[in-house]
Design an enzyme around this catalytic site. Sequence first.
Site, PDB file in Angstrom:
ATOM      1  N   ASP A 150     -11.847   1.660   2.643  1.00  0.00           N
ATOM      2  CA  ASP A 150     -12.026   0.209   2.458  1.00  0.00           C
ATOM      3  C   ASP A 150     -13.462  -0.108   2.026  1.00  0.00           C
ATOM      4  OD1 ASP A 150     -10.044  -1.736   2.720  1.00  0.00           O
ATOM      5  OD2 ASP A 150      -9.991  -1.582   4.904  1.00  0.00           O
ATOM      6  N   GLN A 186      -6.174  -2.469   9.123  1.00  0.00           N
ATOM      7  CA  GLN A 186      -5.799  -3.733   8.477  1.00  0.00           C
ATOM      8  C   GLN A 186      -6.397  -4.913   9.256  1.00  0.00           C
ATOM      9  OE1 GLN A 186      -4.097  -3.879   5.538  1.00  0.00           O
ATOM     10  NE2 GLN A 186      -4.296  -6.107   5.529  1.00  0.00           N
ATOM     11  N   LYS A 199       0.839  -1.197   0.000  1.00  0.00           N
ATOM     12  CA  LYS A 199       0.000   0.000   0.000  1.00  0.00           C
ATOM     13  C   LYS A 199       0.880   1.254   0.000  1.00  0.00           C
ATOM     14  CE  LYS A 199      -3.847  -2.397   2.008  1.00  0.00           C
ATOM     15  NZ  LYS A 199      -4.370  -3.093   3.151  1.00  0.00           N
TER      16      LYS A 199
HETATM   17  N1  GUN Z   1      -6.948  -7.754   5.093  1.00  0.00           N
HETATM   18  C1  GUN Z   1      -6.930  -8.451   3.937  1.00  0.00           C
HETATM   19  N2  GUN Z   1      -7.502  -7.730   2.945  1.00  0.00           N
HETATM   20  C2  GUN Z   1      -7.865  -6.554   3.494  1.00  0.00           C
HETATM   21  C3  GUN Z   1      -8.491  -5.375   2.965  1.00  0.00           C
HETATM   22  O1  GUN Z   1      -8.843  -5.266   1.780  1.00  0.00           O
HETATM   23  N3  GUN Z   1      -8.684  -4.362   3.854  1.00  0.00           N
HETATM   24  C4  GUN Z   1      -8.328  -4.457   5.167  1.00  0.00           C
HETATM   25  N4  GUN Z   1      -8.573  -3.423   5.959  1.00  0.00           N
HETATM   26  N5  GUN Z   1      -7.749  -5.534   5.683  1.00  0.00           N
HETATM   27  C5  GUN Z   1      -7.523  -6.570   4.846  1.00  0.00           C
END
Ligand code: GUN
Length: 282
Positions: free
Chosen positions: A121, A98, A54
């Site tokens: 998200d 996350q 990211k």
């Molecule tokens: N963990 C695995 N994929 C994701 C996602 O797309 N967003 C978040 N916040 N956590 C994750």
Amino acid sequence: MSAKVISGREVAETILTTDLKNKVLELNKKNIKPKLIVMLVGDMKASASYVAQKEKFAVKAGIESNVMRFEANVTEKEILSQIDNINNDKSIHGVIVQLPLPDHISVTKVLNRIDPSKDVDGFTPTNVGKLFLGEETLVSCTPKGIMQMLASTGTDLSGKNVTVVGRSNIVGKPVAILCLQQNATVTMCHSRTKDLNSKLADADVIIVAVGIPKFINGDQIPKGSIVIDVGIHNIDGKLCGDVDFDSASQKASAITPVPGGVGPMTVCALIENTIIAAERIG
Ligand code: GUN
């Protein structure tokens, strides 16, 4: 037949370095600097590697991203209080927590606390509800990335049969809604679907997000279909998806690889959502 491999890595790179970069430059002219905060709890290796990607993609698009790290034993109260601070901070346009979180922290409580206008998200009940109603929202990243990959193949989904395997709140359900919005006929399946093969037999597009390594193989895939594999698993040090790539690519007309397929598109969509949030919030 050997399928065309849909490179999420390449599609994401193009979107990040053209479209998104230009949008950021436009925002910068108005003195708006899109900023993303990633909240990371604990030291799970997989989470750390997603978070690193990211940060890399944020740099490519020219936006600021910061990681807030917390020990695994951080209290729920502390996380909620940090989310309140972020919600009130005008310089921040997007926040994600996350997942997964340690068991002592309620995912529902945490997600409910995020200001929906900063929920890049697309996981808050408000944004999920708006997606369901077809209203303007922040669309969750993996489904959004999947739709962009399908668009990159030039496929018009109108009237096509899409079979989704997997019914999670963050992939299966929202991607089914997005396909419906593009006038596809959608069949929802999951790990307990009876006679899955019959549901796959007339699919033009198959989206697999069931979380089981190589759950679908080439024998189950109709010739010429497009296969999107959302899964990622480490089996004896080798990465694979929910689809057996080798056999499926002999039947499909196009297929996403693992790694380098849906994964980079998810991260690209997160950056795009942060830019959209910045455009809306200002
Ligand atoms: N963990 C695995 N994929 C994701 C996602 O797309 N967003 C978040 N916040 N956590 C994750």
